[in-house]
Design a protein around this motif. Structure first.
Motif, PDB file in Angstrom:
ATOM      1  N   VAL A  56       8.554 -17.766  19.059  1.00 59.11           N
ATOM      2  CA  VAL A  56      10.014 -17.764  18.963  1.00 59.11           C
ATOM      3  C   VAL A  56      10.434 -18.902  18.041  1.00 59.11           C
ATOM      4  O   VAL A  56      10.073 -20.052  18.255  1.00 59.11           O
ATOM      5  CB  VAL A  56      10.669 -17.929  20.349  1.00 59.11           C
ATOM      6  CG1 VAL A  56      12.176 -18.008  20.215  1.00 59.11           C
ATOM      7  CG2 VAL A  56      10.280 -16.793  21.258  1.00 59.11           C
ATOM      8  N   ASN A  57      11.180 -18.550  17.012  1.00 60.41           N
ATOM      9  CA  ASN A  57      11.725 -19.536  16.084  1.00 60.41           C
ATOM     10  C   ASN A  57      13.225 -19.632  16.360  1.00 60.41           C
ATOM     11  O   ASN A  57      13.946 -18.633  16.236  1.00 60.41           O
ATOM     12  CB  ASN A  57      11.446 -19.084  14.650  1.00 60.41           C
ATOM     13  CG  ASN A  57      11.876 -20.096  13.624  1.00 60.41           C
ATOM     14  OD1 ASN A  57      12.844 -20.829  13.819  1.00 60.41           O
ATOM     15  ND2 ASN A  57      11.167 -20.139  12.523  1.00 60.41           N
ATOM     16  N   ALA A  58      13.693 -20.810  16.727  1.00 62.66           N
ATOM     17  CA  ALA A  58      15.096 -20.967  17.135  1.00 62.66           C
ATOM     18  C   ALA A  58      16.049 -20.642  15.986  1.00 62.66           C
ATOM     19  O   ALA A  58      17.099 -20.020  16.205  1.00 62.66           O
ATOM     20  CB  ALA A  58      15.340 -22.388  17.632  1.00 62.66           C
ATOM     21  N   PHE A  59      15.701 -21.021  14.773  1.00 61.07           N
ATOM     22  CA  PHE A  59      16.576 -20.763  13.630  1.00 61.07           C
ATOM     23  C   PHE A  59      16.730 -19.261  13.389  1.00 61.07           C
ATOM     24  O   PHE A  59      17.841 -18.758  13.204  1.00 61.07           O
ATOM     25  CB  PHE A  59      16.016 -21.461  12.392  1.00 61.07           C
ATOM     26  CG  PHE A  59      16.793 -21.188  11.144  1.00 61.07           C
ATOM     27  CD1 PHE A  59      18.068 -21.689  10.988  1.00 61.07           C
ATOM     28  CD2 PHE A  59      16.248 -20.428  10.128  1.00 61.07           C
ATOM     29  CE1 PHE A  59      18.801 -21.436   9.837  1.00 61.07           C
ATOM     30  CE2 PHE A  59      16.965 -20.173   8.974  1.00 61.07           C
ATOM     31  CZ  PHE A  59      18.237 -20.669   8.832  1.00 61.07           C
ATOM     32  N   LEU A  60      15.604 -18.538  13.408  1.00 55.99           N
ATOM     33  CA  LEU A  60      15.664 -17.093  13.196  1.00 55.99           C
ATOM     34  C   LEU A  60      16.347 -16.389  14.366  1.00 55.99           C
ATOM     35  O   LEU A  60      17.017 -15.372  14.182  1.00 55.99           O
ATOM     36  CB  LEU A  60      14.253 -16.541  12.974  1.00 55.99           C
ATOM     37  CG  LEU A  60      13.519 -17.086  11.754  1.00 55.99           C
ATOM     38  CD1 LEU A  60      12.128 -16.485  11.640  1.00 55.99           C
ATOM     39  CD2 LEU A  60      14.311 -16.848  10.485  1.00 55.99           C
ATOM     40  N   LEU A  61      16.202 -16.943  15.555  1.00 56.51           N
ATOM     41  CA  LEU A  61      16.882 -16.388  16.725  1.00 56.51           C
ATOM     42  C   LEU A  61      18.401 -16.485  16.565  1.00 56.51           C
ATOM     43  O   LEU A  61      19.131 -15.547  16.897  1.00 56.51           O
ATOM     44  CB  LEU A  61      16.429 -17.114  17.988  1.00 56.51           C
ATOM     45  CG  LEU A  61      17.004 -16.597  19.288  1.00 56.51           C
ATOM     46  CD1 LEU A  61      16.208 -15.401  19.762  1.00 56.51           C
ATOM     47  CD2 LEU A  61      16.984 -17.670  20.334  1.00 56.51           C
ATOM     48  N   ILE A  62      18.868 -17.605  16.033  1.00 58.00           N
ATOM     49  CA  ILE A  62      20.315 -17.775  15.809  1.00 58.00           C
ATOM     50  C   ILE A  62      20.812 -16.768  14.775  1.00 58.00           C
ATOM     51  O   ILE A  62      21.880 -16.160  14.938  1.00 58.00           O
ATOM     52  CB  ILE A  62      20.619 -19.218  15.378  1.00 58.00           C
ATOM     53  CG1 ILE A  62      20.354 -20.173  16.548  1.00 58.00           C
ATOM     54  CG2 ILE A  62      22.039 -19.363  14.875  1.00 58.00           C
ATOM     55  CD1 ILE A  62      20.388 -21.627  16.171  1.00 58.00           C
ATOM     56  N   ILE A  63      20.031 -16.557  13.707  1.00 59.54           N
ATOM     57  CA  ILE A  63      20.429 -15.587  12.680  1.00 59.54           C
ATOM     58  C   ILE A  63      20.496 -14.183  13.271  1.00 59.54           C
ATOM     59  O   ILE A  63      21.452 -13.432  13.030  1.00 59.54           O
ATOM     60  CB  ILE A  63      19.453 -15.648  11.491  1.00 59.54           C
ATOM     61  CG1 ILE A  63      19.615 -16.977  10.746  1.00 59.54           C
ATOM     62  CG2 ILE A  63      19.686 -14.483  10.536  1.00 59.54           C
ATOM     63  CD1 ILE A  63      18.614 -17.190   9.652  1.00 59.54           C
ATOM     64  N   MET A  64      19.497 -13.828  14.067  1.00 61.00           N
ATOM     65  CA  MET A  64      19.497 -12.489  14.665  1.00 61.00           C
ATOM     66  C   MET A  64      20.627 -12.330  15.679  1.00 61.00           C
ATOM     67  O   MET A  64      21.239 -11.258  15.768  1.00 61.00           O
ATOM     68  CB  MET A  64      18.148 -12.213  15.323  1.00 61.00           C
ATOM     69  CG  MET A  64      17.038 -12.022  14.323  1.00 61.00           C
ATOM     70  SD  MET A  64      15.489 -11.599  15.091  1.00 61.00           S
ATOM     71  CE  MET A  64      15.837  -9.958  15.660  1.00 61.00           C
ATOM     72  N   ARG A  65      20.927 -13.378  16.428  1.00 65.37           N
ATOM     73  CA  ARG A  65      22.035 -13.304  17.400  1.00 65.37           C
ATOM     74  C   ARG A  65      23.352 -13.064  16.676  1.00 65.37           C
ATOM     75  O   ARG A  65      24.174 -12.245  17.101  1.00 65.37           O
ATOM     76  CB  ARG A  65      22.106 -14.598  18.200  1.00 65.37           C
ATOM     77  CG  ARG A  65      23.290 -14.668  19.144  1.00 65.37           C
ATOM     78  CD  ARG A  65      23.409 -16.053  19.752  1.00 65.37           C
ATOM     79  NE  ARG A  65      24.564 -16.146  20.596  1.00 65.37           N
ATOM     80  CZ  ARG A  65      25.709 -16.737  20.245  1.00 65.37           C
ATOM     81  NH1 ARG A  65      25.827 -17.278  19.064  1.00 65.37           N
ATOM     82  NH2 ARG A  65      26.712 -16.797  21.085  1.00 65.37           N
ATOM     83  N   THR A  66      23.546 -13.770  15.562  1.00 61.12           N
ATOM     84  CA  THR A  66      24.765 -13.579  14.777  1.00 61.12           C
ATOM     85  C   THR A  66      24.845 -12.160  14.238  1.00 61.12           C
ATOM     86  O   THR A  66      25.911 -11.537  14.254  1.00 61.12           O
ATOM     87  CB  THR A  66      24.804 -14.595  13.613  1.00 61.12           C
ATOM     88  OG1 THR A  66      24.663 -15.900  14.134  1.00 61.12           O
ATOM     89  CG2 THR A  66      26.089 -14.483  12.833  1.00 61.12           C
ATOM     90  N   SER A  67      23.711 -11.649  13.793  1.00 55.67           N
ATOM     91  CA  SER A  67      23.692 -10.285  13.262  1.00 55.67           C
ATOM     92  C   SER A  67      23.937  -9.253  14.359  1.00 55.67           C
ATOM     93  O   SER A  67      24.703  -8.298  14.171  1.00 55.67           O
ATOM     94  CB  SER A  67      22.341 -10.038  12.590  1.00 55.67           C
ATOM     95  OG  SER A  67      22.261  -8.736  12.102  1.00 55.67           O
ATOM     96  N   PHE A  68      23.330  -9.432  15.526  1.00 56.08           N
ATOM     97  CA  PHE A  68      23.515  -8.486  16.626  1.00 56.08           C
ATOM     98  C   PHE A  68      24.938  -8.531  17.168  1.00 56.08           C
ATOM     99  O   PHE A  68      25.431  -7.542  17.713  1.00 56.08           O
ATOM    100  CB  PHE A  68      22.536  -8.776  17.761  1.00 56.08           C
ATOM    101  CG  PHE A  68      21.110  -8.402  17.453  1.00 56.08           C
ATOM    102  CD1 PHE A  68      20.768  -7.713  16.306  1.00 56.08           C
ATOM    103  CD2 PHE A  68      20.103  -8.742  18.326  1.00 56.08           C
ATOM    104  CE1 PHE A  68      19.464  -7.366  16.022  1.00 56.08           C
ATOM    105  CE2 PHE A  68      18.783  -8.410  18.067  1.00 56.08           C
ATOM    106  CZ  PHE A  68      18.471  -7.714  16.905  1.00 56.08           C
ATOM    107  N   SER A  69      25.602  -9.672  17.033  1.00 55.84           N
ATOM    108  CA  SER A  69      26.987  -9.772  17.505  1.00 55.84           C
ATOM    109  C   SER A  69      27.926  -8.922  16.667  1.00 55.84           C
ATOM    110  O   SER A  69      29.035  -8.605  17.103  1.00 55.84           O
ATOM    111  CB  SER A  69      27.455 -11.233  17.469  1.00 55.84           C
ATOM    112  OG  SER A  69      26.707 -12.006  18.362  1.00 55.84           O
ATOM    113  N   GLY A  70      27.491  -8.550  15.463  1.00 57.01           N
ATOM    114  CA  GLY A  70      28.334  -7.745  14.579  1.00 57.01           C
ATOM    115  C   GLY A  70      28.327  -6.257  14.901  1.00 57.01           C
ATOM    116  O   GLY A  70      29.048  -5.488  14.267  1.00 57.01           O
TER     117      GLY A  70
END
Length: 198
Positions: A56-70
């Motif tokens: 788990v990479n925290a930075f990539l997790l944040i990017i994916m969370r932002t994308s999934f929120s859309g």
């Protein structure tokens, strides 16, 4: 899956969990605690020592969370009406819509792991388990040591020719060069999709 869970508005405690994930980006324990953890888990001289710590990479997790929120709420509501659960909604609706961001993150992760030799240098002592990048690193270092000892007048081991070193480095570059053209079409849209939207 954690990015999907953190992107859901009805998930209680998501802000607390997200804050804990962000904190790990700012406070990195360093090399020695990581080595001691791998040692206590019994993962030294194991390929899992190169896989598990970076699952788990925290930075990539944040990017994916932002994308999934859309993902629009209307899609989620219509999926619930059709009797869709969380896992089915993730697999059938969210992931196909997020293919560009998944391809971009997959390529970033693959290139990062492919070029990494430092973890193997720390955690693996068995030469049969060395990844390609660590073997290349040792080849280049050994040739520099042989050159230095030969200049000092000592008997050095037979040096590895420059052409073999160059061919080995090119051989290590080819897999990424082969994968990149197929994922390039997702690159721009994936980077824009994971960006913060105003």
């Amino acid at each position: 899956m954690s990015a999907y869970a953190l992107s859901r508005r009805n998930f209680t405690g998501r802000n607390v969990m997200f804050g804990l994930i962000v904190v790990t980006m700012f406070f990195n324990p360093g090399i020695i605690p990581n080595y001691l953890l791998i040692k206590e888990l019994g993962l030294l001289d194991s390929p899992l020592s190169l896989i598990l710590p970076l699952m788990v990479n925290a930075f990539l997790l944040i990017i994916m969370r932002t994308s999934f929120s859309g993902v629009p709420n209307e899609l989620e509501d219509s999926a619930w009406i059709d009797g869709c659960g969380h896992f089915r909604f993730l697999l059938r609706v969210v992931l196909p819509l997020q293919l560009p961001i998944l391809a971009t993150i997959g390529l970033y992760s693959a290139v990062d792991r492919w070029n990494m030799f430092q973890d193997a240098l720390f955690y693996i002592n068995d030469k049969n388990l060395y990844p390609l990048q660590l073997k290349l690193y040792q080849m280049v270092i050994n040739s520099q040591v042989n050159d230095a000892t030969a200049q000092e007048g000592f008997n050095a081991a037979t040096p590895i020719p420059q052409s073999i070193q160059s061919a080995s480095i090119m051989f290590a570059t080819v897999p990424i060069l082969l994968v990149y053209p197929w994922l390039q079409k997702y690159f721009i849209s994936g980077m824009l999709q994971g960006a913060v939207k105003g």
